[in-house]
Enzyme design. Structure first.
Site, PDB file in Angstrom:
ATOM      1  N   TYR A   1     -11.326  -0.137  10.455  1.00 56.26           N
ATOM      2  CA  TYR A   1     -12.530   0.362   9.769  1.00 56.26           C
ATOM      3  C   TYR A   1     -12.882  -0.444   8.519  1.00 56.26           C
ATOM      4  O   TYR A   1     -13.849  -0.147   7.851  1.00 56.26           O
ATOM      5  CB  TYR A   1     -12.405   1.849   9.417  1.00 56.26           C
ATOM      6  CG  TYR A   1     -11.133   2.244   8.690  1.00 56.26           C
ATOM      7  CD1 TYR A   1     -10.973   2.011   7.333  1.00 56.26           C
ATOM      8  CD2 TYR A   1     -10.092   2.858   9.382  1.00 56.26           C
ATOM      9  CE1 TYR A   1      -9.813   2.379   6.685  1.00 56.26           C
ATOM     10  CE2 TYR A   1      -8.919   3.234   8.743  1.00 56.26           C
ATOM     11  CZ  TYR A   1      -8.786   2.995   7.388  1.00 56.26           C
ATOM     12  OH  TYR A   1      -7.627   3.356   6.757  1.00 56.26           O
ATOM     13  N   LYS A   2     -12.085  -1.480   8.195  1.00 52.13           N
ATOM     14  CA  LYS A   2     -12.389  -2.298   7.017  1.00 52.13           C
ATOM     15  C   LYS A   2     -13.270  -3.470   7.461  1.00 52.13           C
ATOM     16  O   LYS A   2     -14.405  -3.241   7.860  1.00 52.13           O
ATOM     17  CB  LYS A   2     -11.089  -2.702   6.331  1.00 52.13           C
ATOM     18  CG  LYS A   2     -10.410  -1.454   5.728  1.00 52.13           C
ATOM     19  CD  LYS A   2      -9.057  -1.688   5.108  1.00 52.13           C
ATOM     20  CE  LYS A   2      -8.532  -0.366   4.533  1.00 52.13           C
ATOM     21  NZ  LYS A   2      -7.104  -0.403   4.227  1.00 52.13           N
TER      22      LYS A   2
ATOM     23  N   ARG B   1     -12.734  -3.244  -7.966  1.00 50.92           N
ATOM     24  CA  ARG B   1     -12.405  -4.098  -6.824  1.00 50.92           C
ATOM     25  C   ARG B   1     -13.687  -4.381  -6.046  1.00 50.92           C
ATOM     26  O   ARG B   1     -14.458  -3.470  -5.744  1.00 50.92           O
ATOM     27  CB  ARG B   1     -11.388  -3.355  -5.963  1.00 50.92           C
ATOM     28  CG  ARG B   1     -10.706  -4.201  -4.928  1.00 50.92           C
ATOM     29  CD  ARG B   1      -9.639  -3.397  -4.223  1.00 50.92           C
ATOM     30  NE  ARG B   1     -10.218  -2.256  -3.510  1.00 50.92           N
ATOM     31  CZ  ARG B   1      -9.680  -1.687  -2.441  1.00 50.92           C
ATOM     32  NH1 ARG B   1      -8.521  -2.127  -1.969  1.00 50.92           N
ATOM     33  NH2 ARG B   1     -10.257  -0.671  -1.857  1.00 50.92           N
TER      34      ARG B   1
ATOM     35  N   ASP C   1       1.383  -5.801   7.619  1.00 48.63           N
ATOM     36  CA  ASP C   1       0.233  -4.903   7.611  1.00 48.63           C
ATOM     37  C   ASP C   1      -1.000  -5.758   7.338  1.00 48.63           C
ATOM     38  O   ASP C   1      -1.151  -6.322   6.250  1.00 48.63           O
ATOM     39  CB  ASP C   1       0.411  -3.833   6.530  1.00 48.63           C
ATOM     40  CG  ASP C   1      -0.678  -2.760   6.591  1.00 48.63           C
ATOM     41  OD1 ASP C   1      -1.796  -3.064   7.054  1.00 48.63           O
ATOM     42  OD2 ASP C   1      -0.407  -1.624   6.159  1.00 48.63           O
TER      43      ASP C   1
ATOM     44  N   PHE D   1       0.853  -1.198   0.000  1.00 41.02           N
ATOM     45  CA  PHE D   1       0.000   0.000   0.000  1.00 41.02           C
ATOM     46  C   PHE D   1       0.888   1.249   0.000  1.00 41.02           C
ATOM     47  O   PHE D   1       1.886   1.289   0.719  1.00 41.02           O
ATOM     48  CB  PHE D   1      -0.872  -0.048   1.261  1.00 41.02           C
ATOM     49  CG  PHE D   1      -1.966   0.967   1.301  1.00 41.02           C
ATOM     50  CD1 PHE D   1      -3.065   0.867   0.458  1.00 41.02           C
ATOM     51  CD2 PHE D   1      -1.913   2.026   2.197  1.00 41.02           C
ATOM     52  CE1 PHE D   1      -4.092   1.806   0.510  1.00 41.02           C
ATOM     53  CE2 PHE D   1      -2.938   2.965   2.250  1.00 41.02           C
ATOM     54  CZ  PHE D   1      -4.025   2.855   1.407  1.00 41.02           C
TER      55      PHE D   1
HETATM   56  C1  LIG Z   1      -6.306   0.733   4.436  1.00 37.78           C
HETATM   57  C2  LIG Z   1      -4.855   0.499   4.567  1.00 37.78           C
HETATM   58  C3  LIG Z   1      -4.062   1.367   5.314  1.00 37.78           C
HETATM   59  C4  LIG Z   1      -4.670   2.592   5.920  1.00 37.78           C
HETATM   60  O1  LIG Z   1      -3.791   3.361   6.671  1.00 37.78           O
HETATM   61  P1  LIG Z   1      -4.344   4.537   7.584  1.00 37.78           P
HETATM   62  O2  LIG Z   1      -3.128   5.133   8.144  1.00 37.78           O
HETATM   63  O3  LIG Z   1      -5.229   3.906   8.626  1.00 37.78           O
HETATM   64  O4  LIG Z   1      -5.127   5.465   6.725  1.00 37.78           O
HETATM   65  C5  LIG Z   1      -2.722   1.060   5.459  1.00 37.78           C
HETATM   66  N1  LIG Z   1      -2.194  -0.051   4.896  1.00 37.78           N
HETATM   67  C6  LIG Z   1      -2.933  -0.905   4.162  1.00 37.78           C
HETATM   68  C7  LIG Z   1      -2.326  -2.130   3.571  1.00 37.78           C
HETATM   69  C8  LIG Z   1      -4.287  -0.644   3.959  1.00 37.78           C
HETATM   70  O5  LIG Z   1      -5.025  -1.476   3.226  1.00 37.78           O
END
Ligand SMILES: *Cc1c(COP(=O)(O)O)cnc(C)c1O
Length: 426
Positions: A236-237, A386, A211, A135
């Site tokens: 939040y996912k 997606r 992660d 990400f």
């Molecule tokens: C959604 C997501 C994030 C989100 O990071 P925030 O700091 O909470 O906005 C980070 N890493 C991955 C792999 C994600 O899918």
């Protein structure tokens, strides 16, 4: 409108969806979420989980009574330690022990804390290994950490879908301080074997930081059994914690005294109310806190996280595997001949709970699905739509309806009405 958009109930695959839903028997859980539009198919539980009805009540109570009436007394009436139980719930979801998970900050901030702490715990080694499926925020964080310690990030190249496992193993050497990867990658959904890569890193003397933003709540592989050192993820996912809900930090218990949180704050101090000018970290996972807990967000997050812990990730994984297998078969039967490509691993063991479908007109198709067909999914550049199948509330019938509506939108060419230029939050 429903004539074009379904309900598509006159087919064998629809009957099969109903029977798969009866087997999954998740109705009792689905009923606990707010659903304002029964005709909407929501396929973004992997990005923002649905709202649990209990969160509405709980946040109302915290605002009206705890904040409105009790005011600052609430810190002593439960607020100060409210995150602890939630951390332990997340621990049970990711296969950790109580006391190994803290709720705090955002995933990006937590990644920074743990990556820097890890690299500092491997002095003399300069390399952080990651892959090109990670990400973007994770790259920014890892680059920043490498800059701070005078090290470098090695980004191992993949085929764009599958984790480059052999190339990663080759890249992990005696100069590697840290291996940091997404457990389930955000575009293709490829999911690493936690234990296998963790062992490879350990064999070279490196630490591993996963992660778990896209795997927490849907993948049953536990961090404990896999011997994982460190992990972060958002709530939040699939955990349904609400927009911007605080993230989690996992540090294996035997590492907690060896790793030092570089983002120091009074919430990580051994005696915060002594207001000492010198920092003395508290023992245990609380040392990975920095500042004041967002109590409203924490309250909103509780019901969703507790539901996942109650159902159990093993059962959720079974439902998720079934949803994806059904989606894959409908894709092959209904969409493969319309210019789509399945951009997700075909091996069920190596994917999470979302899939990516590539199409040359993906951005316009995504807009048309929202505008014409009440299917909410997202677009990921350059050419993917997606679809997230959150097993707690997504039914096989929803999978069926979405595939049929996608087919309709593409066949009818209604997507041509929508701009080809990409804009807004996608
Ligand atoms: C959604 C997501 C994030 C989100 O990071 P925030 O700091 O909470 O906005 C980070 N890493 C991955 C792999 C994600 O899918």
């Amino acid at each position: 409108m429903t004539s074009k958009l379904g309900p598509f109930t006159d087919s064998a695959s629809h009957d099969e969806a109903l029977s798969l839903d009866a087997t999954a028997a998740m109705g009792q859980w689905r009923d606990q979420f707010v659903e304002s539009d029964p005709d909407l198919v929501y396929l973004l539980g992997n990005s923002l989980g649905r709202l649990p009805a209990a969160a509405v009540d709980l946040v109302g109570h915290v605002v009206d009574v705890e904040w409105g009436d009790r005011l600052i007394r609430s810190w002593n009436e439960g607020w100060w330690d409210r995150h602890v139980e939630l951390g332990d719930s997340v621990a049970s979801i990711i296969g950790a022990e109580p006391g190994e998970v803290a709720i705090s900050d955002s995933t990006s901030v937590n990644l920074h804390k743990l990556a820097l702490a890890a690299v500092r715990a491997r002095p003399g080694r300069t390399k952080i290994v990651t892959d090109d499926l990670n990400f973007p925020s994770d790259y920014y964080v890892l680059d920043s950490v490498a800059e701070l310690v005078g090290g470098r990030v090695e980004m191992v190249t993949s085929d764009g879908i599958h984790g480059p496992v052999d190339e990663l193993i080759a890249a992990i050497d005696e100069d590697t301080a840290l291996v940091s990867l997404s457990h389930t990658v955000f575009k293709s959904g490829y999911t690493y074997d936690l234990g296998a890569l963790t062992s490879e890193a350990h064999a070279a003397g490196a630490l591993v930081l996963w992660d778990m933003s896209h795997s927490a709540g849907v993948i049953a592989d536990g961090v404990g059994r896999a011997g994982v050192d460190l992990a972060v993820g958002c709530t939040y996912k699939y955990l349904n914690g609400g927009p911007g809900s605080p993230a989690f930090v996992y540090v294996r218990s035997d590492l907690q005294s060896m790793l030092h949180n570089p983002v120091r704050g009074w919430w990580g101090h051994d005696d915060p109310f002594a207001f000492e000018s010198a920092y003395r970290p508290v023992d245990g996972i609380r040392a990975f806190h920095a500042g004041t807990m967002p109590i409203l967000s924490l309250s909103a997050a509780r019901p969703g996280i507790e539901m996942i812990a109650d159902v159990g990730v093993g059962r959720l994984r079974d439902v998720s595997v079934s949803l994806l297998a059904f989606a894959e078969r409908l894709f092959d039967d209904e969409l493969a001949d319309l210019g789509f490509r399945w951009n997700t691993p075909r091996d069920p063991a190596r994917r999470g709970s979302h899939v990516s479908l590539a199409h040359n007109n993906a951005w316009q198709i995504a807009q048309a699905l929202e505008g014409e067909a009440k299917v909410l999914l997202d677009f990921r550049a350059p050419d993917n739509i997606r679809l997230g199948f959150a097993p707690l509330y997504t039914r096989h019938v929803d999978v069926h309806t979405s595939m049929m509506r996608i087919r309709h939108v593409v066949e009818s060419e209604v997507w041509r009405k929508y701009p080809a230029t990409i804009a807004g939050v996608t």
